[in-house]
Motif scaffolding. Structure first.
Motif, PDB file in Angstrom:
ATOM      1  N   LEU A 134      -7.278  14.418  14.354  1.00  0.00           N
ATOM      2  CA  LEU A 134      -7.981  15.646  14.718  1.00  0.00           C
ATOM      3  C   LEU A 134      -7.642  16.694  13.664  1.00  0.00           C
ATOM      4  N   THR A 149     -11.356  16.854  25.726  1.00  0.00           N
ATOM      5  CA  THR A 149     -11.266  16.106  24.474  1.00  0.00           C
ATOM      6  C   THR A 149      -9.924  15.400  24.347  1.00  0.00           C
ATOM      7  N   CYS A 153      -8.943  11.441  24.163  1.00  0.00           N
ATOM      8  CA  CYS A 153      -8.058  10.881  23.135  1.00  0.00           C
ATOM      9  C   CYS A 153      -6.968  10.022  23.770  1.00  0.00           C
ATOM     10  N   VAL A 165      -2.538  15.622  14.574  1.00  0.00           N
ATOM     11  CA  VAL A 165      -3.225  16.891  14.795  1.00  0.00           C
ATOM     12  C   VAL A 165      -2.893  17.853  13.656  1.00  0.00           C
TER      13      VAL A 165
END
Length: 259
Positions: A134, A149, A153, A165
């Motif tokens: 991400l 979201t 995941c 991330v």
């Protein structure tokens, strides 16, 4: 005031069209923003450092099945494709114009597996991926969409897998860009959901959305950049052991209500 975002609502979330049509959905500005000079300026000169740290984390992640969730301006996607360990890369985005842009940057298009999906409702089966990336996605979502979201995941990431991330850091109260009222106003004006993201405890939130899938998350690595204004964090799912499977089986049996 003209509600121009209505012309960009075709299959995309309302918040994306309303607040970011000018950045991601209009062909003229998509062309403009996808220049290294512009991207680097938006990220205060930190784009290359953020990308290289992300790629470094990917080098150490499992190459079994990798998902980049939503497209990224710049050269992240072709650089991921150049990592020898990855035979292919799954790339998902809700905006067709962004998917087309990403495909145009890749020489071996057969290795880039593109799909159009809303990140809040992925069509992949559970435990599909060993690694998910991400890159500056979560801060552009309202809290509810962000939770949906991350829940998806956690559903599609297999036990033992990694979620990488790359994002803004935690609330940067001591950073000059936050302390100076004008720059803080400009940043939060352009990024209307950033303030709520700044205040999220990512590890706590991930564990909350992972719990319904009997998964647990730990922060396995963290790199702060630009005086902690940005970060690259890797969250790893605990491997599922036999006791977890037994507990899950017992729960399902008890739920049937056998006498």
């Amino acid at each position: 005031m003209l509600r121009l975002y209505r012309y960009f609502l075709d299959g995309v979330p309302e918040y994306l069209a309303r607040y970011y049509w000018w950045a991601y959905l209009w062909s003229k500005t998509v062309w403009f923003f996808d220049h290294q000079l512009i991207i680097n300026a938006i990220l205060f000169g930190q784009y290359n450092s953020l990308m290289h740290i992300t790629l470094s984390r990917l080098q150490q992640a499992s190459p079994e099945r990798v998902l980049q969730l939503t497209c990224v301006y710049g050269s992240l996607t072709p650089n991921i494709m150049q990592l020898a360990k990855f035979s292919s890369l799954h790339l998902t985005d809700v905006a067709p114009i962004q998917l087309s842009l990403a495909q145009g940057k890749v020489t071996d298009k057969s290795r880039l597996l593109v799909s159009r999906m809303n990140a809040e409702q992925l069509g992949y089966k559970s435990d599909s991926f060993s690694t998910i990336v991400l890159f500056f996605l979560l801060h552009e979502m309202p809290h509810e969409a962000r939770c949906h979201t991350l829940s998806e995941c956690m559903r599609v990431l297999k036990p033992g897998g990694s979620l990488i991330v790359t994002e803004y850091g935690a609330l940067p109260e001591k950073h000059i860009l936050y302390r100076f009222p004008l720059t803080r106003w400009i940043i939060t004006r352009l990024e209307p959901f950033l303030d709520s993201f700044w205040r999220e405890d990512m590890e706590q939130l991930l564990n909350r959305v992972a719990a319904p899938f009997n998964k647990k998350v730990q922060l396995s690595s963290h790199t702060a950049l630009f005086y902690a204004f940005y970060r690259v964090s890797e969250f790893r799912l605990a491997p599922r052991d036999a006791s977890d499977d037994l507990e899950s089986m017992e729960s399902r049996i008890n739920g049937v209500g056998l006498d």
